[in-house]
Write a protein that holds these residues in place. Sequence first.
Motif, PDB file in Angstrom:
ATOM      1  N   ILE A  71      -2.179  -8.418 -13.656  1.00 18.01           N
ATOM      2  CA  ILE A  71      -0.895  -8.082 -13.045  1.00 18.01           C
ATOM      3  C   ILE A  71      -0.794  -8.826 -11.715  1.00 18.01           C
ATOM      4  CG2 ILE A  71       0.518  -6.268 -11.996  1.00 18.01           C
ATOM      5  CD1 ILE A  71      -0.649  -4.299 -13.983  1.00 18.01           C
ATOM      6  N   GLN A 107       1.154  -8.842  -8.425  1.00 18.73           N
ATOM      7  CA  GLN A 107       2.013  -7.932  -7.665  1.00 18.73           C
ATOM      8  C   GLN A 107       2.495  -8.621  -6.394  1.00 18.73           C
ATOM      9  OE1 GLN A 107       1.143  -3.552  -7.140  1.00 18.73           O
ATOM     10  NE2 GLN A 107       0.877  -4.167  -5.000  1.00 18.73           N
ATOM     11  N   LYS A 147       5.052  -7.981  -3.027  1.00 17.41           N
ATOM     12  CA  LYS A 147       5.902  -7.103  -2.233  1.00 17.41           C
ATOM     13  C   LYS A 147       6.799  -7.955  -1.340  1.00 17.41           C
ATOM     14  CE  LYS A 147       2.842  -3.066  -2.116  1.00 17.41           C
ATOM     15  NZ  LYS A 147       2.108  -2.101  -1.255  1.00 17.41           N
ATOM     16  N   THR A 161       8.740  -3.947  -4.654  1.00 12.97           N
ATOM     17  CA  THR A 161       7.464  -4.330  -5.261  1.00 12.97           C
ATOM     18  C   THR A 161       7.710  -4.827  -6.683  1.00 12.97           C
ATOM     19  OG1 THR A 161       6.242  -2.701  -3.961  1.00 12.97           O
ATOM     20  CG2 THR A 161       5.165  -3.568  -5.932  1.00 12.97           C
ATOM     21  N   TYR A 162       7.332  -6.057  -6.939  1.00  7.47           N
ATOM     22  CA  TYR A 162       7.448  -6.664  -8.272  1.00  7.47           C
ATOM     23  C   TYR A 162       6.063  -6.699  -8.911  1.00  7.47           C
ATOM     24  CZ  TYR A 162      11.954  -8.619  -6.657  1.00  7.47           C
ATOM     25  OH  TYR A 162      13.235  -8.804  -6.174  1.00  7.47           O
ATOM     26  N   ARG A 163       6.003  -6.379 -10.194  1.00  7.40           N
ATOM     27  CA  ARG A 163       4.745  -6.492 -10.937  1.00  7.40           C
ATOM     28  C   ARG A 163       4.986  -7.306 -12.195  1.00  7.40           C
ATOM     29  NH1 ARG A 163       4.747  -1.131  -9.142  1.00  7.40           N
ATOM     30  NH2 ARG A 163       3.052  -0.667  -7.655  1.00  7.40           N
ATOM     31  N   SER A 175       3.210  -8.668 -15.488  1.00  3.75           N
ATOM     32  CA  SER A 175       2.049  -8.389 -16.327  1.00  3.75           C
ATOM     33  C   SER A 175       1.936  -9.455 -17.412  1.00  3.75           C
ATOM     34  CB  SER A 175       2.203  -6.998 -16.952  1.00  3.75           C
ATOM     35  OG  SER A 175       1.126  -6.719 -17.812  1.00  3.75           O
TER      36      SER A 175
END
Length: 407
Positions: free
Chosen positions: A292, A294, A296, A342-344, A346
């Motif tokens: 992942i 991540q 911000k 916040t972007y995740r 995957s």
Amino acid sequence: MGAIVVQHLGKAYKQYPARWSRLAEWLLPFMGPRHSLKWILQDISFHVAPGEAVGLIGINGAGKSTLLKLITGTTQPTTGGVHIEGKVAALLELGMGFHPDFTGRQNVYMAGQLLGMTVDEITALMPDIEAFAEIGDYMDQPVRVYSSGMQMRVAFSVATARRPDVLIVDEALSVGDTYFQHKSFDRIRRFRNQGTTLLIVSHDKQAIQSVCDRAILLDGGRLARSGNPEEIMDYYNALIAERENQNVQQSVHDSGKVQTISGTGEARVADIALFDESGARAEVVDVGSHCILQVKVRVHAPIPRMVLGYMIKDRLGQPMYGTNTHLKELPLDNMAPGEEVTYRFSFPMNLGPGTYSVATAIVSTDTHLVNNYEWRDLALVFTVMNMRRPHFEGSAWLDPHIEIQRP
């Protein structure tokens, strides 16, 4: 082996205020000059060592083509000079010197002699030139019926029929089809391995970073920067964004790599991290493992539409994969100052073993050239190791299922 030495090179053209001013200046020299000088290049100095490959980049009008003409001697400098050691082959303007009414074969003979070859040498090389150009019966047709790509094929084939000590290539290669571009760059790489000194002009980031040892940036007729190809290409991209009144900053990481950050600063990456399968922050991940990314983002000004994109690059700066929330149809509207998002992302880490970096872009569409809030190179660096998979070669994990049939 060849070398290029450019010292304090400058080129200026005379500009006259009226059509008769030139004649008046010639007839009445005691009245003083009636022209002003328009400088195209000023005080350009650099050295290309034997066997080195250098990329020359800059926006249109920066003076790249003029510089190549000065280096090859087709234009005389106003100040400074150029010294070249060894035999030179140059591919500048597309089909330069080709006569439209002569056939491709006849033009090969003329161009070859301009490059210093004898008629007998050209005759001996003609089968190889025809085979490399791959235009078939068109070789005996007038050049006026050629497409621009066909002209480039013939021009490149004759210019590289013999391995030169110095090879100078302008952006003519960008005209050809993808197949011939690959074929041409394979020949250029082979010449490099054999010791040819290379000076190449291209806007193709991958070409510059994969072929060249160093890059030179021209801006406004002056040498703006010289250094590692990845660093210079990143600065060049940021410089384009700067034309839209955005800031460009560069800093040196502990690893020695130069990070480039540009943008208005209306939104910034506050934190970025890669998480492994266990959910822990990781600097090293396994081939094929689930990860992942991540990111911000903190907003500092009202933004009508915000898009976040990222690009994974290899150690040479060549893109492995990139996407953004515009392409994924997930933009955010009406962002207010003080908001934090916040972007995740995957995905399976289907990359080959090696060191990679992540570049981020906060924009309003799918390009940083419209509204570049922040573009950050080397935002994150990580390593991929092969801990559990069978050995394989390459930059991608594309493990196949194999079926074999025997009669």
